[in-house]
Design a protein around this motif. Structure first.
Motif, PDB file in Angstrom:
ATOM      1  N   THR A  18      15.236  22.042 -53.875  1.00  0.00           N
ATOM      2  CA  THR A  18      16.294  22.531 -54.754  1.00  0.00           C
ATOM      3  C   THR A  18      17.519  22.749 -53.876  1.00  0.00           C
ATOM      4  O   THR A  18      17.407  23.304 -52.776  1.00  0.00           O
ATOM      5  CB  THR A  18      15.878  23.847 -55.442  1.00  0.00           C
ATOM      6  OG1 THR A  18      14.817  23.559 -56.366  1.00  0.00           O
ATOM      7  CG2 THR A  18      17.036  24.472 -56.209  1.00  0.00           C
TER       8      THR A  18
ATOM      9  N   ALA B 274      18.164  30.334 -57.855  1.00  0.00           N
ATOM     10  CA  ALA B 274      17.349  30.187 -56.641  1.00  0.00           C
ATOM     11  C   ALA B 274      15.930  30.697 -56.876  1.00  0.00           C
ATOM     12  O   ALA B 274      14.962  30.064 -56.453  1.00  0.00           O
ATOM     13  CB  ALA B 274      17.992  30.931 -55.472  1.00  0.00           C
TER      14      ALA B 274
ATOM     15  N   TYR C 202      14.204  28.142 -59.654  1.00  0.00           N
ATOM     16  CA  TYR C 202      13.826  26.817 -59.168  1.00  0.00           C
ATOM     17  C   TYR C 202      13.162  26.865 -57.789  1.00  0.00           C
ATOM     18  O   TYR C 202      12.332  26.023 -57.469  1.00  0.00           O
ATOM     19  CB  TYR C 202      15.039  25.884 -59.133  1.00  0.00           C
ATOM     20  CG  TYR C 202      15.641  25.690 -60.496  1.00  0.00           C
ATOM     21  CD1 TYR C 202      14.971  24.939 -61.464  1.00  0.00           C
ATOM     22  CD2 TYR C 202      16.852  26.267 -60.837  1.00  0.00           C
ATOM     23  CE1 TYR C 202      15.505  24.774 -62.734  1.00  0.00           C
ATOM     24  CE2 TYR C 202      17.399  26.101 -62.111  1.00  0.00           C
ATOM     25  CZ  TYR C 202      16.720  25.362 -63.048  1.00  0.00           C
ATOM     26  OH  TYR C 202      17.252  25.200 -64.307  1.00  0.00           O
ATOM     27  N   GLY C 203      13.548  27.840 -56.990  1.00  0.00           N
ATOM     28  CA  GLY C 203      13.023  27.948 -55.629  1.00  0.00           C
ATOM     29  C   GLY C 203      11.531  28.188 -55.574  1.00  0.00           C
ATOM     30  O   GLY C 203      10.843  27.684 -54.686  1.00  0.00           O
ATOM     31  N   GLN C 204      11.015  28.930 -56.536  1.00  0.00           N
ATOM     32  CA  GLN C 204       9.578  29.215 -56.515  1.00  0.00           C
ATOM     33  C   GLN C 204       8.739  27.972 -56.805  1.00  0.00           C
ATOM     34  O   GLN C 204       7.554  27.939 -56.530  1.00  0.00           O
ATOM     35  CB  GLN C 204       9.233  30.351 -57.473  1.00  0.00           C
ATOM     36  CG  GLN C 204       9.488  30.052 -58.932  1.00  0.00           C
ATOM     37  CD  GLN C 204       9.144  31.235 -59.816  1.00  0.00           C
ATOM     38  OE1 GLN C 204       8.025  31.729 -59.798  1.00  0.00           O
ATOM     39  NE2 GLN C 204      10.118  31.695 -60.593  1.00  0.00           N
TER      40      GLN C 204
ATOM     41  N   SER D  63       9.716  24.954 -55.563  1.00  0.00           N
ATOM     42  CA  SER D  63      10.198  24.002 -54.563  1.00  0.00           C
ATOM     43  C   SER D  63       9.540  24.292 -53.222  1.00  0.00           C
ATOM     44  O   SER D  63       9.210  25.430 -52.922  1.00  0.00           O
ATOM     45  CB  SER D  63      11.720  24.137 -54.395  1.00  0.00           C
ATOM     46  OG  SER D  63      12.377  23.986 -55.633  1.00  0.00           O
TER      47      SER D  63
ATOM     48  N   LEU E  14      14.295  25.242 -50.376  1.00  0.00           N
ATOM     49  CA  LEU E  14      15.531  25.537 -51.091  1.00  0.00           C
ATOM     50  C   LEU E  14      16.654  25.393 -50.071  1.00  0.00           C
ATOM     51  O   LEU E  14      16.625  26.031 -49.020  1.00  0.00           O
ATOM     52  CB  LEU E  14      15.542  26.952 -51.677  1.00  0.00           C
ATOM     53  CG  LEU E  14      16.842  27.210 -52.442  1.00  0.00           C
ATOM     54  CD1 LEU E  14      16.573  27.457 -53.906  1.00  0.00           C
ATOM     55  CD2 LEU E  14      17.641  28.333 -51.844  1.00  0.00           C
TER      56      LEU E  14
ATOM     57  N   LEU F 271      12.490  34.546 -51.134  1.00  0.00           N
ATOM     58  CA  LEU F 271      11.918  33.216 -51.348  1.00  0.00           C
ATOM     59  C   LEU F 271      10.864  32.865 -50.295  1.00  0.00           C
ATOM     60  O   LEU F 271       9.828  32.297 -50.621  1.00  0.00           O
ATOM     61  CB  LEU F 271      13.009  32.151 -51.360  1.00  0.00           C
ATOM     62  CG  LEU F 271      13.869  32.115 -52.626  1.00  0.00           C
ATOM     63  CD1 LEU F 271      15.102  31.246 -52.409  1.00  0.00           C
ATOM     64  CD2 LEU F 271      13.072  31.622 -53.820  1.00  0.00           C
ATOM     65  N   THR F 272      11.136  33.222 -49.050  1.00  0.00           N
ATOM     66  CA  THR F 272      10.181  32.876 -47.991  1.00  0.00           C
ATOM     67  C   THR F 272       8.935  33.753 -48.046  1.00  0.00           C
ATOM     68  O   THR F 272       7.830  33.246 -47.856  1.00  0.00           O
ATOM     69  CB  THR F 272      10.823  32.956 -46.589  1.00  0.00           C
ATOM     70  OG1 THR F 272      11.380  34.246 -46.402  1.00  0.00           O
ATOM     71  CG2 THR F 272      11.896  31.905 -46.406  1.00  0.00           C
TER      72      THR F 272
ATOM     73  N   THR G  31       8.593  29.577 -49.966  1.00  0.00           N
ATOM     74  CA  THR G  31       9.588  28.502 -50.025  1.00  0.00           C
ATOM     75  C   THR G  31      10.414  28.545 -48.742  1.00  0.00           C
ATOM     76  O   THR G  31      10.908  29.604 -48.362  1.00  0.00           O
ATOM     77  CB  THR G  31      10.521  28.695 -51.240  1.00  0.00           C
ATOM     78  OG1 THR G  31       9.734  28.727 -52.422  1.00  0.00           O
ATOM     79  CG2 THR G  31      11.552  27.584 -51.336  1.00  0.00           C
TER      80      THR G  31
ATOM     81  N   VAL H 158      13.680  28.097 -46.636  1.00  0.00           N
ATOM     82  CA  VAL H 158      15.092  28.194 -46.996  1.00  0.00           C
ATOM     83  C   VAL H 158      15.933  27.626 -45.853  1.00  0.00           C
ATOM     84  O   VAL H 158      15.926  28.157 -44.745  1.00  0.00           O
ATOM     85  CB  VAL H 158      15.500  29.653 -47.303  1.00  0.00           C
ATOM     86  CG1 VAL H 158      16.992  29.739 -47.614  1.00  0.00           C
ATOM     87  CG2 VAL H 158      14.672  30.216 -48.455  1.00  0.00           C
TER      88      VAL H 158
END
Length: 159
Positions: A5, A94, A97-99, A101, A104, A120-121, A126, A128
């Motif tokens: 993403t 973020a 969609y990041g979860q 992907s 990101l 996110l990490t 994900t 980044v």
């Protein structure tokens, strides 16, 4: 295939590239680099709409590359200051969609996104990747990113 993403804070990238290099960011070169060997899950460029023709042409170029362009109106306050901030919209997209992907990619130097990168990490595993201008990207964001990639000559348009 790695799912990616791509989210671009257009104002931040424009102003930091201009300040550091007096040049514009090369969105085609950026797209080629971040999509190589990856499947694009979502790609969004967040911009401020001032309603002028040159800006409309730029937005159409972004769409032709593969970005969805999200616009917010430019708001001039009575005191002369301006408002046009996409931080909350970028953060919501973020997370959404990041979860889903593997990676990101965030093009911004805004330190407020450090918390987002960390979330996110840690919560979604994900990776980044942050693209920003060295020296103009907040250390909180650089530290929270899985990888920081400095915007250099290879990601700038010729003068």
């Amino acid at each position: 295939m790695i799912g990616v993403t791509i989210l671009v804070d257009v104002q931040n990238i424009y102003y930091t590239s201009r300040e550091a290099y007096q040049r514009n960011f090369d969105y085609n070169a950026f797209w080629r680099r971040v999509t190589a060997g990856r499947t694009v899950i979502k790609a969004i460029a967040y911009a401020i709409d001032r309603g002028d023709e040159k800006q409309r042409q730029f937005q159409n170029i972004l769409r032709a590359i593969g970005f969805e362009v999200k616009l917010k109106p430019f708001i001039q306050r009575a005191d002369g200051s301006a408002k046009g901030d996409w931080d909350v919209g970028i953060t919501l997209d973020a997370i959404e969609y990041g979860q889903h992907s593997d990676v990101l990619v965030l093009a911004s130097g805004d330190g407020d996104f450090g918390l987002l990168a960390d979330k996110l990490t840690t919560k979604y595993q994900t990776e980044v990747e942050v693209y920003g201008v060295e020296g103009l990207t907040a250390q909180a964001l650089v530290k929270a990113a899985t990888r920081f990639i400095a915007i250099d000559e290879t990601l700038l348009l010729p003068k």
